[in-house]
Motif scaffolding. Structure first.
Motif, PDB file in Angstrom:
ATOM      1  N   CYS A   1       1.226 -13.788   3.894  1.00 37.21           N
ATOM      2  CA  CYS A   1       1.028 -15.051   4.627  1.00 37.21           C
ATOM      3  C   CYS A   1       1.017 -14.910   6.150  1.00 37.21           C
ATOM      4  O   CYS A   1       0.523 -15.779   6.837  1.00 37.21           O
ATOM      5  CB  CYS A   1       2.081 -16.080   4.224  1.00 37.21           C
ATOM      6  SG  CYS A   1       3.694 -15.781   4.961  1.00 37.21           S
TER       7      CYS A   1
ATOM      8  N   GLY B   1       4.084  -9.897   2.307  1.00 37.48           N
ATOM      9  CA  GLY B   1       2.921  -9.437   3.060  1.00 37.48           C
ATOM     10  C   GLY B   1       1.659 -10.231   2.846  1.00 37.48           C
ATOM     11  O   GLY B   1       0.555  -9.738   3.072  1.00 37.48           O
TER      12      GLY B   1
ATOM     13  N   GLU C   1       9.731 -16.519   7.564  1.00 39.17           N
ATOM     14  CA  GLU C   1       9.382 -15.894   6.293  1.00 39.17           C
ATOM     15  C   GLU C   1       8.669 -16.928   5.430  1.00 39.17           C
ATOM     16  O   GLU C   1       9.252 -17.928   5.053  1.00 39.17           O
ATOM     17  CB  GLU C   1      10.634 -15.386   5.564  1.00 39.17           C
ATOM     18  CG  GLU C   1      10.270 -14.847   4.185  1.00 39.17           C
ATOM     19  CD  GLU C   1      11.412 -14.159   3.456  1.00 39.17           C
ATOM     20  OE1 GLU C   1      12.397 -13.761   4.097  1.00 39.17           O
ATOM     21  OE2 GLU C   1      11.289 -14.019   2.223  1.00 39.17           O
TER      22      GLU C   1
ATOM     23  N   CYS D   1       7.959  -8.511   7.259  1.00 35.61           N
ATOM     24  CA  CYS D   1       8.661  -8.560   5.965  1.00 35.61           C
ATOM     25  C   CYS D   1       8.440  -7.287   5.164  1.00 35.61           C
ATOM     26  O   CYS D   1       9.203  -6.987   4.264  1.00 35.61           O
ATOM     27  CB  CYS D   1       8.233  -9.779   5.156  1.00 35.61           C
ATOM     28  SG  CYS D   1       6.536  -9.739   4.577  1.00 35.61           S
TER      29      CYS D   1
ATOM     30  N   CYS E   1       5.540 -13.949   9.261  1.00 34.33           N
ATOM     31  CA  CYS E   1       6.556 -13.043   9.808  1.00 34.33           C
ATOM     32  C   CYS E   1       5.978 -12.078  10.837  1.00 34.33           C
ATOM     33  O   CYS E   1       6.632 -11.114  11.216  1.00 34.33           O
ATOM     34  CB  CYS E   1       7.152 -12.238   8.663  1.00 34.33           C
ATOM     35  SG  CYS E   1       5.915 -11.173   7.894  1.00 34.33           S
TER      36      CYS E   1
HETATM   37  S1  FES Z   1       6.588 -13.433   5.143  1.00 30.30           S
HETATM   38 FE1  FES Z   1       4.593 -13.673   4.405  1.00 30.30          FE
HETATM   39  S2  FES Z   1       3.639 -11.903   5.166  1.00 30.30           S
HETATM   40 FE2  FES Z   1       5.695 -11.587   5.679  1.00 30.30          FE
END
Ligand code: FES
Ligand code: FES
Lengths: 154, 765
Positions: free
Chosen positions: A46, A44, A39, A61, A49
């Motif tokens: 990076c 949403g 994570e 995530c 995940c």
């Molecule tokens: S943890 Fe960053 S996109 Fe899901």
């Protein structure tokens, strides 16, 4: 109220009781203790995940756990062969210096796998696009792009 | 040239397999039975007096095990200036001030409890502009902070950064051309993909174990030991264990409030306590690269010979003091020693404001200073009517030179770097067209052979060899992804004559590992590498000594290769390495093969005037860029990126290129898009949607060129390369933009809006 979900995880059928508000990432990391999926932001943004759901790379995530019902999920733990042989992409990442701190790596490898499964011989542009949702702060991406190219040439 | 077996080879990182399979354990992944989760309540105001904190509701919430505030904990002071505390009492001085903390059985309950804490504030007038904060009558951040000759309350820190060499006024008089400008650089943040976190745990005897991400295990151990003393736990021990680090880049060169809070919570609850930052916290509650206002003047003769460099800076220190306040010590390096310049003056002030406080970030001040110097070099060259390439070559540093700061230039490949970049960019052909396409370059100097920032610049290594020939290297160095373990293993394997796969490097535990000053100043390959090399030399002597007895051959005639010890003159005399070791162990009066070495490079602390040979050797480099600028949108497109570095020797070219690519990518972000936006002290872009870093679609192809100057002090000739990759990036790009469209942007980042505004200004002139 917990609910039951049934899905395939790394080739094995599983059935678990979960709080329905959880994300797929929370279930994978906390309930199933598969910590290979990372994570990095929880929002949403990076790609750390990233896992595959029915072969498509998604940000786990943001993925509601109930939506995996009946689907097939692949995490980084599912890539290595039973005898410990690395997946060609994993090998290529190792050999091409595509890994530094490694936090982005599981997500990168899975985004790359989704790409190669669909386009076995991608252009450089397609590679860049396929991993453009996966942020990496260490490598500058150059060696990651090369690693994916090299894997696709095998 | 000597043929190396391990050095100079593209050997994969030793932990890459763990990382590609998801098996590496980061702080995020660690759990200890019975562990609680800590959460922090931050200030709601940039500057306010705390009137009351009501924690009663939070304490009543089932699952909450402790609630701490600045009023129910012992006084712990920490930070470079000892002006920070884990939880603030009396008043808050920035939005990231920690006001209360909770430990609970799960993160959700901890979060809920935090929201139940009520804090009453009385607002105080804030100050966000360091120049305003310096004025008489400005709101005081720390009322008890006195300074100046009269010892009056002031926001200006008592760290008088001042370097004077030669006589700048004289230099100015002798100049045919003088350029004078103001440059501005702003906050950018590390964006480690793994957020900050730790787990603190006490044993029944009150000794602390802390699992951490730090780059400075030995110094952090000392900080935490001091904290234990402040908690009344004098003489108790601190053991620091590092998990796999998810990126650092300087961010982990200090200890932070959240770590002390975890320690306090763990002590209060007698349970392990874990704190992990959310991405939002990582953006607003960690310390970015410092913002600065830079006034610079440089002069030259008609022929382009530099005559003086005069720099004044005001640094926004934020509300507390971490190592960011010491970055002027490194800024002095390019100011005094990038190119030959006879007269130099540098004065910097660090000023408290109600902004976030700053820290080290890859380059440690050097990127900021180099942006101003190298942007202005182009302006000066233009005034003198000289091609910036020739201008740089004329003034380039050379081996044997002693710079105004008394740096002794040893090996120096700066000219070669400049030449390589010019050639790859087809400089003479492409420069000066002003047709929307342009080329630019900028150079750097950085410490390449350690940096004596503390009394010691040392690193210890222990090497032991087991019954089967496995070589255990226990190092003080820190691998945070850059590949220190691998490089150390290569160096040891080369020195000993063993295979790389027989070398295992351990670096994670202060109970086991020797002392080291930390992973800063690009020093690890050089200092830890030399330390490991010399320990390996001692081990080799012992090994050959033991082998000489069983083989009946003098040690001088023995050699180790491929797990065998053999005689160089009598091929019959040989024995597997494991056998030699077992013979050493299973003998009356037996012997264990083991050695230690503490390497502290022969460099100097800066003296009172900030002069001295800070590093044993210096790293140089030049970056060159070709850009295309769209005059209607202001978009900058990088067509070509060349990064040439004098690296001494590339111990592992693949990892070294990784440092250069990664550094340049960060540098491109610094130049063109990255900015932590503070609005009245509040970070308003604490996520990756609004704080943009480069993606795989944005990154240009980067060509890394290594110039090997084989430094006599370096391990197998190597110099440091961790930071240099991003030092000259921003000015190289700024110079290329100027060459393309004739506008010079003097504040970072160079956004399309700034380019359009500048173009407009130019047209209306
Ligand atoms: S943890 Fe960053 S996109 Fe899901
Ligand atoms: S390797 Fe560190 S973020 Fe990609």
């Amino acid at each position: 109220m917990k609910q039951t979900v049934q899905f395939k995880l790394n080739g094995e059928s599983i059935q678990i009781e979960v709080e329905p508000h959880l994300s797929l990432l929370q279930v994978i990391r906390e309930k199933l203790e598969l910590t290979g999926t990372k994570e990095g932001c929880g929002m949403g943004e990076c790609g750390a995940c990233t896992v595959l759901v029915d072969g498509k790379a998604i940000n786990s995530c943001l993925f509601p756990i109930l939506e995996v019902e009946g689907k097939s999920v692949t995490t980084i733990e599912g890539l290595i062969e039973a005898d410990g042989t690395l997946h060609p992409l994993q090998r290529s990442f190792v050999e091409n210096g595509a890994v530094q701190c490694g936090f982005c790596t599981p997500g990168m490898v899975l985004s790359a796998k989704a790409l190669l499964d669909q386009h076995p011989k991608p252009t450089e542009k397609q590679i860049r696009l396929a991993i453009s949702g996966n942020l990496c702060r260490c490598t500058g991406y150059i060696q990651i792009i090369r690693a994916i190219q090299a894997a696709s040439e095998q | 040239m000597t043929e190396f077996i391990n050095v100079g080879k593209r050997i994969p990182k030793s932990d890459a397999q763990e990382k590609v399979t998801g098996k590496a354990i980061y702080i995020q992944d660690l759990k200890i039975p019975g562990m609680l989760w800590g959460k922090i309540l931050y200030s709601h105001h940039p500057h306010a007096r705390i009137l009351n904190i009501d924690t009663s509701e939070a304490e009543k919430l089932p699952g909450v095990k402790a609630v701490l505030t600045g009023y129910n904990i012992p006084t712990i002071k920490f930070g470079f200036y000892k002006d920070n505390t884990p939880l603030k009492s009396n008043k808050v001085c920035s939005y990231r001030d920690e006001v209360a903390a909770v430990a609970a059985i799960d993160p959700d309950i901890a979060e809920e409890a935090i929201n139940l804490i009520k804090v009453e504030y009385e607002l105080l007038p804030p100050v966000f502009d360091p120049e305003e904060a310096m004025k008489e009558g400005a709101p005081l951040i720390h009322e008890d902070h006195l300074g100046g000759k009269e010892k009056k309350p002031t926001n200006i820190l008592n760290i008088p950064w001042k370097l004077v060499a030669g006589d700048v006024e004289e230099g100015r008089k002798n100049s045919d051309y003088v350029a004078e400008n103001r440059f501005k650089v702003t906050w950018v943040t590390h964006c480690c993909m793994g957020t900050s976190g730790c787990i603190a745990q006490f044993d029944p005897r009150d000794n602390l174990t802390i699992y951490s991400n730090t780059q400075i295990p030995s110094l952090a151990q000392r900080d935490f030991t001091e904290a234990l003393s402040a908690m009344g736990l004098q003489g108790k021990k601190v053991r620091l264990i590092k998990a796999t680090i998810g990126g650092a880049f300087g961010s982990k060169l200090d200890t932070y409030p959240y770590e002390y809070i975890a320690i306090l919570l763990a002590h209060r609850t007698r349970k392990p306590v874990k704190i992990i930052f959310s991405r939002e916290e990582e953006f607003f509650a960690t310390s970015p690269r410092q913002a600065a206002i830079i006034d610079i003047a440089q002069g030259c003769k008609k022929d382009g010979t530099l005559t003086f460099r005069d720099v004044r800076m005001v640094l926004d220190n934020g509300a507390y003091t971490s190592w960011g306040a010491t970055t002027p010590s490194v800024m002095m390096m390019p100011i005094s020693s990038l190119y030959k310049v006879p007269h130099v003056r540098y004065v910097a002030k660090c000023v408290y404001t109600n902004n976030t406080y700053s820290q080290a970030f890859r380059g440690y001040g050097n990127p900021q200073a180099t942006f101003a110097i190298e942007s202005q070099i182009d302006s000066l060259a233009e005034m003198a009517g000289i091609d910036p390439l020739d201008f740089r070559l004329r003034n380039a540093n050379t081996p044997g030179e002693v710079t105004p700061q008394r740096f002794k230039v040893g090996t120096c490949g700066l000219r070669e770097c400049i030449d390589a970049v010019a050639q790859r960019l087809d400089w003479r052909q492409n420069r000066g067209k002003r047709d929307g396409r342009g080329v630019g370059m900028a150079s750097l100097i950085h410490v390449g052979g350690g940096a004596r920032v503390y009394k010691s610049d040392g690193c210890g290594t222990i090497i032991k060899v087991d019954d089967f020939g496995t070589v255990n290297v226990i190092t003080g160095a820190t691998d945070m992804g850059q590949g220190a373990d691998t490089v150390i293993a290569q160096i040891v394997a080369e020195e000993l004559g063993v295979r790389i796969q027989d070398v295992v490097v351990t670096h994670t535990d202060t109970d086991i590992c020797p002392w080291d000053v930390g992973a800063h100043a690009s020093r690890t390959t050089f200092v830890a590498g030399n330390s490991a090399k010399m320990a390996a030399k001692k081990v080799k002597e012992q090994l050959l000594e033991v082998a000489s007895r069983s083989l009946g051959e003098v040690p001088e005639n023995l050699e180790i290769r491929d797990r065998m010890v053999f005689s160089k003159i009598d091929p019959e005399k040989k024995s597997p390495l494991g056998k030699v070791l077992r013979a050493a162990h299973y003998t009356t009066g037996g012997k264990m093969v083991m050695a230690e070495y503490f390497y502290d490079p022969p460099n100097e602390n800066l003296d009172k005037e900030f002069k001295g040979n800070l590093s044993v050797t210096y790293a140089y480099g030049t970056h060159g860029v070709e850009v295309e600028v769209d005059k209607t949108t202001g978009q900058v497109n990088i067509l070509k990126y060349i990064a040439a570095h004098d690296v001494g020797r590339a111990v592992n070219p693949m990892l070294l290129e990784g440092q250069v690519y990664g550094g340049a990518a960060m540098g491109i972000g610094y130049a063109l898009m990255e900015q932590l936006v503070l609005n009245n002290g509040k970070v308003i872009n604490p996520d990756f949607r609004d704080y943009k870093i480069l993606t795989a679609s944005d990154i240009p192809t980067i060509e890394a060129i290594t110039i090997e100057t084989d430094d006599p002090f370096g391990p197998f000739g190597a110099k440091g390369i961790g930071e240099p990759g991003l030092v000259p990036t921003a000015p190289a790009i700024a110079n290329a933009i100027y060459d393309a469209i004739g506008v010079r942007i003097k504040d970072l980042p160079i956004t399309p809006e700034k380019i359009l505004a500048a173009l407009k200004g130019k047209d209306s002139k």
